[in-house]
Structures are given as structure tokens and as C-alpha cells.
Design a protein around this motif. Sequence first.
Motif, PDB file in Angstrom:
ATOM      1  N   SER A   1       0.716  -1.198   0.056  1.00  0.00           N
ATOM      2  CA  SER A   1      -0.013  -0.009   0.061  1.00  0.00           C
ATOM      3  C   SER A   1       1.086   1.375  -0.004  1.00  0.00           C
ATOM      4  O   SER A   1       0.446   2.412  -0.509  1.00  0.00           O
ATOM      5  N   VAL A   2       2.076   1.036   0.435  1.00  0.00           N
ATOM      6  CA  VAL A   2       2.941   2.402   0.701  1.00  0.00           C
ATOM      7  C   VAL A   2       4.088   2.505  -0.108  1.00  0.00           C
ATOM      8  O   VAL A   2       4.407   3.270  -0.867  1.00  0.00           O
ATOM      9  N   ILE A   3       4.987   1.366  -0.166  1.00  0.00           N
ATOM     10  CA  ILE A   3       6.174   1.103  -0.885  1.00  0.00           C
ATOM     11  C   ILE A   3       6.226   1.166  -2.268  1.00  0.00           C
ATOM     12  O   ILE A   3       6.923   1.551  -3.159  1.00  0.00           O
ATOM     13  N   LYS A   4       5.553  -0.161  -2.710  1.00  0.00           N
ATOM     14  CA  LYS A   4       5.574  -0.575  -3.998  1.00  0.00           C
ATOM     15  C   LYS A   4       5.252   0.553  -5.205  1.00  0.00           C
ATOM     16  O   LYS A   4       6.293   0.374  -6.041  1.00  0.00           O
ATOM     17  N   ASN A   5       4.444   1.366  -5.087  1.00  0.00           N
ATOM     18  CA  ASN A   5       4.206   2.200  -6.148  1.00  0.00           C
ATOM     19  C   ASN A   5       4.797   3.680  -5.793  1.00  0.00           C
ATOM     20  O   ASN A   5       4.401   4.804  -6.315  1.00  0.00           O
ATOM     21  N   SER A   6       5.637   3.824  -4.848  1.00  0.00           N
ATOM     22  CA  SER A   6       6.352   4.882  -4.169  1.00  0.00           C
ATOM     23  C   SER A   6       7.581   5.305  -4.953  1.00  0.00           C
ATOM     24  O   SER A   6       7.973   4.409  -5.825  1.00  0.00           O
TER      25      SER A   6
END
Length: 591
Positions: free
Chosen positions: A277-282
Motif C-alpha cells: 500500500s505504501v512502498i510498491k508504487n512510491s
Amino acid sequence: MPHRDVEHIRRPISHHVAQQGALHTTRLQHLLPSSPESREMKRLQLSSLLAFLLCTTAHPSHAETSCTLKYTPREEQAQTVILSPSPSLPAQSSNPIANNFVSLSIAIHWFQDYTRQGTDASQPNTFTRNLLNSLAESSGGIAPQIRIGGTSADRTTYVTREEQEETIKTVSGSNGIPINVTINPLWFERCFEDATFPPTTKFVFDVPLVRNDSGAVNNTVRGAGWALQAIGKDRFQAFEIGNEEDLYTDQGVVPRNWTVADYVGRWREFSGAIYDSVIKNSEIGKDGEKNWFQGLVFSGLGANKPDWTTATAFNAEINQDGFVRSVSLHNYPAGSAPWVTLGRTFMNHAAIVGNISQVGDDIAFLASSTQTQGIDFVLGETNSDFVNLGMDQFEGVLGSALWGIDYLLYAAFSNVKRVNLHQGTTFGYSAWQPVPVDGVQPKVRPPWYALKFAAEAIGSHNGPIQIATLTSPSQEKMSGYALYDSGKLARLAIINFEEWNRTTPYPRPNTTFSVRGLPIKGATGRRLTAPGGASADTDVTFGGVRWNFSSNGLPEDVEGVPGEIKLDVGQDGVVDVVVGASEAMLVTLDL
């Protein structure tokens, strides 16, 4: 900061040494003459002989150090210690030391105090910024890493500004640790403002794991998202999840039979949710890296909870998803037990060695396989004493600064990657008080000088800095280190742990550390001292310089206190370094 409902104290290693010393002294009592003056002289001789034997025979591998002792009456007692460091890097030395080895941990409920000042915390805290800049200057421009966490972080709920107007609210608990914390997004915007920190600052942010209700994962994901957005890609180091999970059973928040495997299962659920939810698409996740987590954060070094170790956590597959970047264990060597004293517990090299040596198995485990060799081991939350209130006589004095220097440098020698010394506005061991408290103005406290001294010892460097010890692990009242810059001897750090105070009924004694066997061209020294001695909580200086709120955390020279001292070099290259009781000296060598 640890939650200490259940006290977990480890007896210092020096206890065994003290027992042996008492035994030998008892056996030698029949040698004492009858005259009181003669008895005192003989007692000093026997005590010094015992220290000499412990220094030179307990650890024969430390043959580079020899102890030559001179006997004089107590009021003039002195000794000479011969140090013979290698001019080039010896075999028994550390791995290269990180520039920001000396780092900080700040309890989340106090973090706003360290970062903001003024009415409603509306301005950056320039006092804190100047102190952090000073440490960065010592380390070649690389600022201390800051971990925000602790028990209060594990008890935090993240709320919207509509739900809570105040940036942070706390419900008071024991030992200065809140039982509940609520934080809104404005707290993140203000606390991580660029103006508060040196630009090279990296952050580790701790989010909750203790909750197991239906909203627990969503709360942790929300906090992680707000934190990453405020910190940004360039300053972000890692997330922690939870705090001292080995103590959850003692706190009654999990079943009594909760195990490392149970912890790993919950940790993987929460870390997976943060990654997705936070890292993958950041920005930090675009290149596919997954190892954005600092794992474990257990309360101790395995002595109190032997099933909770680095090995057991990895054997339970905590890194099955490849998320773990570093391993953090916590360490508070002492508590409030009756045997705790400044001189015996903190100003004691043998006790420090025994305490830090407990991490050897964890470091060895990480180095033992290709799957874990790239994972750093850090002491991610640590300080002198876990009873952080009402212990200022031990925690906030010159003697505790000497403890901090030795603790940091021996941890570096032991291949700990980084040490984050824990801080809190009212905690007795804190390096500085960042805001006014009960009418007391902000101030720099003696533990600051341990940070500055150790950072200067490691130094500003481009090539690798490595460290070797110069004194026996069984030696209690002195400690020495050799610092090597790109393989060449550059500095010596020397600590005299003999306890002396202004009220001691004899003048401050000195020890001469005679540095021999080197082609020394020149040498200078900077002394850490205070006229009040080991128990002094004011007037501490390092190299004739002090830091305080009166200068807004900027260094200022102290009139009448020597700064950089030019040391005499004998014709044979010998340099005698005189260090008073309850003092330390950082020596720079030109070879």
C-alpha cells in the motif's frame, strides 16, 4: 523507549572480576603491616598489583598493552601505562566504521520537542539543528541517523485533522512513557521540515504492531504512508514495525504462549500491507527494492528472553519476503538495582565489554550465510539505564559521558554497524533538553559530550576508518582505542575511569599513558573534563569548548580551559599523555 513493567536487569560482567579481586585481596591481607600509614601504602600496592595482573594475564592476546605502575601515597597516587599501538592496521581490528555510526533514537512522543519550538511549535528548533550540524561536521558532513520510535510509537493512533486539531496528544503513563498517543498529519509536516535537520539526515520510522484489532493494519499503513510522504525518498532509511515485541507477553497484550513464530507471522502481515500500500508504487519502490524494513527491535540481547534472538527470528523466516534491510536490538545495561553506582556500573570498562560482547552471536549469525551477509546489525535503541527518570545522578553527569564514549567505541570495535542512543525531553540520559520544562530553559547535558567525542574519534574521512583496542577487556578503570584512517594510525582515544569528584578528600590524580614504539612527528590532544569530576552535571568541556543553549547550540571557547594541547614528543618518539581521574583525551598523531 522500552516498556519496563517487568524489569530485566543483567548483572555486569565486572561482578565476576570484582569477586575475584576481593578473593585475591583477602588472601593477601596477612601481608599488611601494622602501622595505619604503612597499611594504606601496602593496600594501594596490592590493589595496583592485582589490577596489573588482571590487565596483563587475563587476556594474553592483548600483548600490545603493558602496565607499569608507580606507587605513591593516596593523595598523590599516580600510575604509568605503556601503550604500544601498531602504526598500521593490526589483525584484531574492526570492519570499516560508518561515518554516522554515532546516531540517535528519539521517542515519538518527544519528537516534536526536538524538532519544533515557539508558540504552538510553530518554528523549527534551531537549537537542535545546530547540535546535529555539529555532529555532522565531525563526521565529514554525514549527519546522525535518527530513529523515531519506542513504546510510545507502538501505542500511536494516526488521526485526521478533523478528528484532532492538536498535532499530538498523549495520555500519561509510567516512567515518562504515555499509554496512548494520537498524531495528525500536521505533526508530520512540521516535524520533518527540512530546516530542522542537516541535509544528509536519514530517518527510521517506527509504526505500531502491538494492536491486533480490526483496524490495526489500516492504522499502521496510514502512519507509514504519512511518514514516507513527509520524509521523502532521499531521507528515508527504513520502517520499523513494533517495539520490543518480546515483552508483549509481560504486558498482557498477547497470550502467554506467544512465540517468535507468532511475532514473525504478525510482522509479515503488517510489512506486506505496508509494502503493497505504501512502498510498491512510491519513489523508493519504483526500482523494485523491497528491503525497506529494520526488523526485530527486541528489548534485549537475549539474556532475559533467550528464545528471542536474531537467529530464532530468521529461522522463523522473518525475511522470507526479502524485506529486512537491518536488524535492531535494544540494550539498556542497567536498571535501578541496589548495586548500581556511577563508578562500579557505568565507569567500568570490563562491564561495558561484557555487555557489548553479547551481540557477538547476532553479528556472527548475519555474517554466516549469503542470505544475511548484506543485513546490518544495529543497536537501534540504547542508552545507559532503562530507568529514565530520577536517575540523573548516574545518567546526566560527566561519568555517564565517559561511559558513552567507551560504549560507542567498543561497539564500533565489535562491528555493530550503528548505535542509536535514545533521547527524550525529560529522560535523565538525554544529550540535550530541547525545550523549556517546568521553568528550566533548554540545555546541553553531559551525555552530549560522549556523542561529540566519539564522532570526532571516528572523524571526518574519505577512506575507511577502523578501530582496535589498546587495553585489556578485564581492565575496569581505563580504556584505550587506536583509530586507523585508510590503514594508518591517526588517533588515540583514552579514558581514565577512576572516579574522582570535587568532594573527594585528595587532589585529582593523573595517569600517564606513555605512547611508545611509533615514529611520531607530532601529537596534539583534546581533553574531556569538568572541574567537578565524575558527578559534575555542568561546566563540562571538550578541547576547551562547550555547547549550550546560551549559544543556541553553537560551540564556544571557555576562558582559562586549554583547547588543543600540543604534546611533547621525546627524542625516541615517546609521547606521554596525562589524563586525570574521570577524564578522557582524544589524541591526534602525525606519523
